[in-house]
Design a protein around this motif. Structure first.
Motif, short mmCIF file in Angstrom:
data_model
loop_
_atom_site.label_atom_id
_atom_site.label_comp_id
_atom_site.label_asym_id
_atom_site.label_seq_id
_atom_site.Cartn_x
_atom_site.Cartn_y
_atom_site.Cartn_z
N ALA A 1 11.84 2.23 0.13
CA ALA A 1 10.75 2.00 1.09
C ALA A 1 9.68 1.11 0.48
CB ALA A 1 10.14 3.33 1.53
N THR A 2 8.83 0.57 1.34
CA THR A 2 7.73 -0.27 0.88
C THR A 2 6.70 0.58 0.14
OG1 THR A 2 6.47 0.08 2.92
CG2 THR A 2 8.02 -1.78 2.88
N PRO A 3 5.88 -0.05 -0.70
CA PRO A 3 4.83 0.71 -1.40
C PRO A 3 3.93 1.48 -0.44
CG PRO A 3 5.07 -1.45 -2.39
CD PRO A 3 5.95 -1.46 -1.16
N GLU B 1 8.72 -15.42 4.85
CA GLU B 1 9.98 -15.15 4.15
C GLU B 1 10.46 -13.71 4.34
OE1 GLU B 1 9.27 -16.13 0.07
OE2 GLU B 1 9.63 -18.28 0.40
N THR B 2 9.79 -12.94 5.18
CA THR B 2 10.13 -11.54 5.37
C THR B 2 10.84 -11.32 6.69
OG1 THR B 2 8.17 -10.89 4.08
CG2 THR B 2 9.24 -9.18 5.40
N ASP B 3 11.98 -10.64 6.66
CA ASP B 3 12.71 -10.26 7.86
C ASP B 3 12.32 -8.85 8.27
OD1 ASP B 3 14.05 -12.68 7.60
OD2 ASP B 3 15.78 -11.78 6.58
N TYR B 4 12.30 -8.62 9.58
CA TYR B 4 11.98 -7.30 10.11
C TYR B 4 13.02 -6.91 11.15
CZ TYR B 4 7.31 -8.12 8.15
OH TYR B 4 6.27 -8.39 7.31
N THR C 1 11.36 0.92 11.32
CA THR C 1 11.30 -0.52 11.07
C THR C 1 11.64 -0.78 9.61
OG1 THR C 1 9.65 -0.93 12.80
CG2 THR C 1 9.82 -2.56 11.04
N PHE C 2 12.52 -1.75 9.41
CA PHE C 2 12.96 -2.11 8.06
C PHE C 2 12.49 -3.52 7.75
CE2 PHE C 2 15.96 0.88 9.90
CZ PHE C 2 16.05 1.86 8.92
N ALA C 3 12.22 -3.78 6.48
CA ALA C 3 11.77 -5.10 6.04
C ALA C 3 12.68 -5.57 4.91
CB ALA C 3 10.31 -5.05 5.58
N ARG C 4 12.86 -6.88 4.84
CA ARG C 4 13.71 -7.46 3.79
C ARG C 4 13.10 -8.78 3.34
NH1 ARG C 4 19.64 -8.94 5.63
NH2 ARG C 4 18.42 -10.35 6.93
N ARG C 5 12.95 -8.92 2.03
CA ARG C 5 12.43 -10.15 1.46
C ARG C 5 13.53 -10.88 0.70
NH1 ARG C 5 8.82 -6.26 1.62
NH2 ARG C 5 6.73 -6.68 2.43
N GLY D 1 16.14 -12.10 -1.73
CA GLY D 1 16.66 -11.54 -2.96
C GLY D 1 16.64 -10.03 -3.02
N THR D 2 16.23 -9.37 -1.94
CA THR D 2 16.18 -7.91 -1.93
C THR D 2 16.92 -7.39 -0.71
OG1 THR D 2 14.11 -7.78 -0.66
CG2 THR D 2 13.93 -7.96 -3.07
N GLY D 3 17.20 -6.09 -0.72
CA GLY D 3 17.83 -5.46 0.44
C GLY D 3 16.79 -4.94 1.41
N TRP D 4 17.29 -4.33 2.48
CA TRP D 4 16.39 -3.73 3.46
C TRP D 4 15.68 -2.52 2.85
CZ3 TRP D 4 15.23 -6.15 7.82
CH2 TRP D 4 16.15 -7.05 8.38
N GLU D 5 14.44 -2.31 3.24
CA GLU D 5 13.69 -1.13 2.84
C GLU D 5 12.87 -0.63 4.03
OE1 GLU D 5 11.26 -2.28 -0.43
OE2 GLU D 5 10.09 -3.74 0.70
N LEU D 6 12.62 0.66 4.04
CA LEU D 6 11.89 1.26 5.14
C LEU D 6 10.44 0.80 5.13
CD1 LEU D 6 11.70 3.31 7.48
CD2 LEU D 6 11.19 5.07 5.75
N SER D 7 9.98 0.29 6.27
CA SER D 7 8.62 -0.22 6.39
C SER D 7 7.74 0.62 7.31
CB SER D 7 8.65 -1.67 6.88
OG SER D 7 7.36 -2.17 7.10
N ALA D 8 8.35 1.35 8.25
CA ALA D 8 7.57 2.15 9.19
C ALA D 8 8.45 3.17 9.87
CB ALA D 8 6.89 1.25 10.24
N ILE D 9 7.84 4.30 10.25
CA ILE D 9 8.47 5.31 11.09
C ILE D 9 7.51 5.59 12.23
CG2 ILE D 9 9.26 7.70 11.26
CD1 ILE D 9 9.98 7.62 8.32
#
Length: 333
Positions: free
Chosen positions: A234-236, A276-279, A315-319, A321-329
């Motif tokens: 997940a995001t910080p 550069e961020t995918d959502y 909601t997932f975010a991806r930057r 060189g990285t994989g998807w991570e949880l950004s919101a519930i």
């Protein structure tokens, strides 16, 4: 005719009794209010938390899995009109009585506890002092009670806040029906239905696999109180909320266990790119066993051993060189 000092003492005694009563009511009511949502103790605490980039204040389109609307965020670092890139990396912070603690949390809680105990036991915050000191003590006690009431009302309003921030988005957003791309082998990938993807970002089968995997991994790391693992999922910002909730559980000497997580149905609400961020925002309906147990005895204090279901919007975010991570519930209405 009573003198001025006798009149003052009578007034002080009556006032003290009145505020003692208020203190008792607040002491009983606040813990109850703070545990209202204990039954929804899974990762995220049954609240709406996190960020969706510049769409944090826009309602995600409804889907077959979540035909209703998503509730607005109870906790988010994103300011109206701001993107997520800065919010997602913002340091964890608590409110005046934030779960993470902090200077104001500990200081105010200490004063509040001392004041309430003093009033409950009849001594007042500055019991034993006379004259002007008693008046000052009474004023401070009144201020403390007012502060507690305002904090309780503010918490309640945030918990049940009207969805005004979504009004404009919902008025102009009327998502059309989604085409079901389930295969002839019994459905889409896992529980996912590949909805009509009109967003500029293409979501592929591998992405849906990642979303389903993250659903289980996040709940498992949450149950194990594995903050290091959560940082990889997940995001910080989201991890900061998880840490706050875990700290609150430790303070209550309980641990939340979420097991048997299985995706039952899921579909894409929207996907887009910001810089550069995918959502990707996805509606998820999943089965789970959600229980909260005493750390010492293992006795169930909330939830049960019986499996249940939950529908949430993740909601997932991806930057790069990285994989998807949880950004919101987000919870559904």
């Amino acid at each position: 005719m009573p003198g001025i000092w006798e009149t003052h003492m009578t007034f002080s005694l009556r006032s003290r009794k009145f505020f003692n009563t208020i203190a008792v009511v607040l002491a009983l009511a606040l813990p109850t209010a703070l545990t209202i949502s204990s039954a929804d103790a899974r990762a995220g605490g049954g609240m709406s938390s996190g960020s969706r980039g510049t769409r944090s204040y826009s309602a995600p389109p409804s889907t077959t899995t979540a035909p209703g609307s998503a509730s607005q965020f109870n906790r988010t670092y994103t300011q109206p009109g701001a993107g997520m890139n800065s919010a997602a990396t913002a340091p964890a912070r608590g409110g005046l009585f934030g779960r993470a603690g902090g200077f104001m949390g500990g200081l105010a809680a200490g004063f509040l506890g001392a004041g309430l105990l003093g009033m409950l036991f009849g001594g007042g915050l500055f019991g034993g002092l006379g004259g002007l000191s008693s008046i000052i003590g009474l004023i401070i006690q009144i201020a403390l009670v007012v502060l507690v009431v305002r904090l309780a009302m503010s918490w309640w309003q945030r918990r049940h806040a009207p969805r005004a921030a979504y009004a404009n988005a919902e008025a102009g957003a009327a998502p059309g029906p989604q085409t079901n791309y389930r295969s002839g082998l019994g459905g889409g990938l896992g529980g996912f239905s590949f909805g009509a993807n009109n967003a500029p970002l293409e979501i592929k089968p591998d992405d849906y696999e990642a979303f389903e995997r993250l659903l289980g991994d996040v709940q498992a790391a949450w149950s194990n109180e594995d903050v290091a693992k959560l940082h990889t999922l997940a995001t910080p910002e989201m991890v900061s909320y998880f840490e706050q909730d875990l700290a609150q559980n430790r303070a209550r000497n309980v641990v939340n266990k979420v097991t048997d997580v299985k995706l039952l149905q899921g579909d894409l609400a929207e996907a887009w790119r910001e810089g550069e961020t995918d959502y990707a925002t996805v509606a998820l309906r999943f089965a789970l066993t959600d229980k909260t147990v005493d750390r010492n005895t293992g006795a169930i204090v909330a939830g049960s051993e019986q499996p249940g279901e939950a529908t949430e919007i993740w909601t997932f975010a991806r930057r790069p060189g990285t994989g998807w991570e949880l950004s919101a519930i987000q919870q559904t209405n």
